[in-house]
Design an enzyme around this catalytic site. Structure first.
Site, PDB file in Angstrom:
ATOM      1  N   ARG A  16      10.065   5.342 -43.773  1.00 35.64           N
ATOM      2  CA  ARG A  16      10.814   5.647 -42.489  1.00 35.64           C
ATOM      3  C   ARG A  16      11.940   4.200 -42.510  1.00 35.64           C
ATOM      4  NH1 ARG A  16      12.167   8.074 -38.024  1.00 35.64           N
ATOM      5  NH2 ARG A  16      12.588   6.634 -36.529  1.00 35.64           N
TER       6      ARG A  16
ATOM      7  N   ARG B 102      10.248  12.145 -35.492  1.00 32.22           N
ATOM      8  CA  ARG B 102      10.634  10.739 -35.273  1.00 32.22           C
ATOM      9  C   ARG B 102      12.154  10.993 -35.596  1.00 32.22           C
ATOM     10  NH1 ARG B 102       6.797   6.828 -38.556  1.00 32.22           N
ATOM     11  NH2 ARG B 102       7.670   5.355 -37.219  1.00 32.22           N
ATOM     12  N   PRO B 103      12.778  10.934 -34.417  1.00 34.97           N
ATOM     13  CA  PRO B 103      14.323  11.012 -34.429  1.00 34.97           C
ATOM     14  C   PRO B 103      14.933   9.764 -34.897  1.00 34.97           C
ATOM     15  CG  PRO B 103      13.505  10.979 -31.921  1.00 34.97           C
ATOM     16  CD  PRO B 103      12.417  11.095 -33.095  1.00 34.97           C
ATOM     17  N   ILE B 104      16.378   9.941 -35.017  1.00 41.24           N
ATOM     18  CA  ILE B 104      17.032   8.493 -34.919  1.00 41.24           C
ATOM     19  C   ILE B 104      18.256   8.857 -34.267  1.00 41.24           C
ATOM     20  CG2 ILE B 104      16.193   7.919 -37.353  1.00 41.24           C
ATOM     21  CD1 ILE B 104      18.773   9.221 -38.730  1.00 41.24           C
ATOM     22  N   ASP B 105      18.431   9.500 -33.404  1.00 43.29           N
ATOM     23  CA  ASP B 105      19.334   9.931 -32.367  1.00 43.29           C
ATOM     24  C   ASP B 105      19.985   8.346 -31.932  1.00 43.29           C
ATOM     25  OD1 ASP B 105      17.034  10.188 -31.047  1.00 43.29           O
ATOM     26  OD2 ASP B 105      18.097  10.420 -29.392  1.00 43.29           O
ATOM     27  N   LEU B 106      19.005   7.673 -31.366  1.00 42.46           N
ATOM     28  CA  LEU B 106      19.701   6.568 -30.795  1.00 42.46           C
ATOM     29  C   LEU B 106      20.312   5.493 -31.788  1.00 42.46           C
ATOM     30  CD1 LEU B 106      16.437   5.610 -28.643  1.00 42.46           C
ATOM     31  CD2 LEU B 106      18.531   6.478 -27.751  1.00 42.46           C
TER      32      LEU B 106
ATOM     33  N   ILE C  55       3.684   6.682 -26.544  1.00 40.55           N
ATOM     34  CA  ILE C  55       4.988   6.445 -27.637  1.00 40.55           C
ATOM     35  C   ILE C  55       4.973   7.824 -28.701  1.00 40.55           C
ATOM     36  CG2 ILE C  55       5.947   5.024 -29.160  1.00 40.55           C
ATOM     37  CD1 ILE C  55       5.174   2.691 -27.490  1.00 40.55           C
TER      38      ILE C  55
ATOM     39  N   ARG D 245       0.262   1.128 -47.984  1.00 41.24           N
ATOM     40  CA  ARG D 245       1.705   0.805 -47.525  1.00 41.24           C
ATOM     41  C   ARG D 245       1.609  -0.303 -46.621  1.00 41.24           C
ATOM     42  NH1 ARG D 245       4.174   5.199 -44.395  1.00 41.24           N
ATOM     43  NH2 ARG D 245       5.672   3.609 -43.997  1.00 41.24           N
TER      44      ARG D 245
END
Ligand code: EPZ
Length: 419
Positions: free
Chosen positions: A92, A121-125, A328, A398
């Site tokens: 990610r 798990r958005p990435i809009d911000l 969260i 990881r």
């Protein structure tokens, strides 16, 4: 496929040293693209996310030299090119290339991010910040293209609707060489953000307020090389502290910054865990009676979402019942069914996890559903009577460097075997 095999029920003792922070180094490496000189990182953990990032950097034209925990990166050969999609999808944190490529070239073509399955798990911000700074976002297949269409990226006043570690760091990466000032309000306060700001400021950036909820960045023309020590991994530290309380009879965890774990250590003390916290280490005694407690995660400096899974096997040793609420990631419950399979009295109830202890765990076949769930499986396997086999262990590798060696050193009967 490889699996981890543990013969549990043994007591462990000795010392273990925490490595450099995964969630810092996965941002520090892409940040180096912004430098016009060589950057050396010390204290880089031996984890597969770092291997993936080195591959990506070299594919893009950087020169990388690795000696043990020291990484020397010369980013001057980095070309402005589409990111290699395959590698991107493996972690990610590849999204940090958006900010650093945008900051250096004014454009970036990057595969959409992958990583653990913790629900959406958005990435809009991230994108909202980049657009405010003059970038346009378009999609080309599974790639996303960010471009300022030849203009220099410019500063902006950005309010984060949700506290986001990734969006905060990515905005900083795009802003350090932008035209003018960027202000980030409602910024995340995690120590990893301070670590990234420290590296960039030592490269010549002008970032103020990292670690608070308002961060100001004044763009500069150039960033030069430097040398930087990665902060210790507070999540790895918290994982070993829980492990020491669960199955240890006197374990010292070295390279721990207490101030990064205050809320976590307070919760352990509430349970009655006996430990001695010193300048850069925690000594955990053999525990006897522990009291069940309830946990609610929140952004730093609250109880870290990344530690609710690793602490859960320890909770199962305690007497009484309690709840774990992850505010969260509500879906961060992959470990619950696996723990129940080991004999734990634990289940999800609506948006929280309910447990009752003490549970007597018996070894069986379990799987790691994500990175920190995998850590919980290792601790539960060390606690359980008999043999536990953990599959999907690539997740664990990881984020936990040399975990087999570190646990063997403490006296665990643990092997990594080919299936
Ligand atoms: C970082 O992820 C960590 N990963 C995670 O650790 C950690 O759990 C998380 O921060 C929270 O502390 C790395 O640093 C590489 P966020 P990140 O953006 O940055 C929502 C581990 O185990 N959100 O702080 O991706 C999001 O859905 C990993 O080491 C948006 O809505 O997390 C979440 O509910 C797992 N829009 C909340 O914000 C966005 O654009 C916090 O996410 C971005 C996030």
């Amino acid at each position: 496929m490889r699996k981890i095999v543990i013969n549990g029920g043994r007591s462990l003792k000795g010392r273990v040293t925490v490595s450099g922070a995964k969630n810092s180094v996965v941002a520090l490496i892409p940040a180096i693209i912004l430098a016009d000189g060589i950057v050396t990182l010390d204290g880089v953990p031996a984890i597969s996310d770092v291997d993936s990032l080195i591959d990506i950097m070299e594919t893009m034209g950087a020169t990388v030299t690795r000696q043990g925990e020291t990484l020397e990166i010369d980013p001057r050969g980095v070309q402005d090119m589409p990111m290699p999609f395959g590698k991107i999808n493996s972690l990610r944190a590849s999204y940090y290339f958006y900010g650093s490529l945008l900051g250096r070239f004014g454009q970036a073509v990057v595969g959409l991010p992958g990583g653990c399955d913790l629900g959406p798990r958005p990435i809009d911000l991230h994108l909202k910040a980049f657009e405010a700074m003059g970038a346009r976002v378009t999609y080309e297949g599974q790639n996303m293209r960010l471009s300022t269409e030849g203009q220099r990226i410019h500063g902006a006043h950005i309010y984060m609707d949700t506290v986001s570690v990734g969006a905060t760091i990515n905005t900083i990466l795009a802003a350090v060489k932008a035209e003018g000032r960027t202000v980030i309000e409602n910024a995340a306060r995690e120590p990893e953000i301070i670590d990234v700001a420290t590296l960039l400021n030592n490269m010549g950036a002008r970032i103020r307020g990292a670690g608070t909820d308002i961060i100001t960045i004044d763009g500069v023309e150039n960033l030069h090389g430097t040398r930087h020590q990665v902060i210790p991994d507070r999540i790895e530290a918290g994982t070993y502290i829980a492990l020491a309380a669960a199955v240890g009879e006197g374990i010292q965890i070295d390279n721990v910054l207490y101030e990064h774990l205050e809320s976590y250590i307070a919760k352990l003390e509430e349970m009655g865990v006996r430990m001695t916290v010193s300048e850069d280490a925690v000594f955990v005694e053999k525990q006897d009676k522990l009291k069940a407690v309830s946990i609610k995660t929140s952004p730093y400096p609250g109880f870290a979402t990344d530690l609710q899974q690793p602490i859960t096997p320890l909770l199962l040793k305690a007497t009484g019942s309690g709840y774990i609420t992850d505010t969260i990631y509500e879906k961060r419950v992959g470990h619950v069914q696996e723990l129940a399979n080991l004999g734990a009295d634990i289940q999800t109830r609506g948006n929280r996890i309910a447990y009752k202890g003490p549970s007597h765990l018996r070894g069986t076949a379990v799987k790691a559903t994500d990175l920190r769930a995998g850590a919980a499986m290792v601790i539960a396997g060390l606690m359980a009577e008999g043999r536990t086999e953990i599959t999907n262990i690539e997740f664990i590798l990881r984020g936990y460097s040399n975990i087999i060696e570190k646990l063997t050193e403490l006296g665990a009967d643990i092997q990594l075997v080919e299936e």
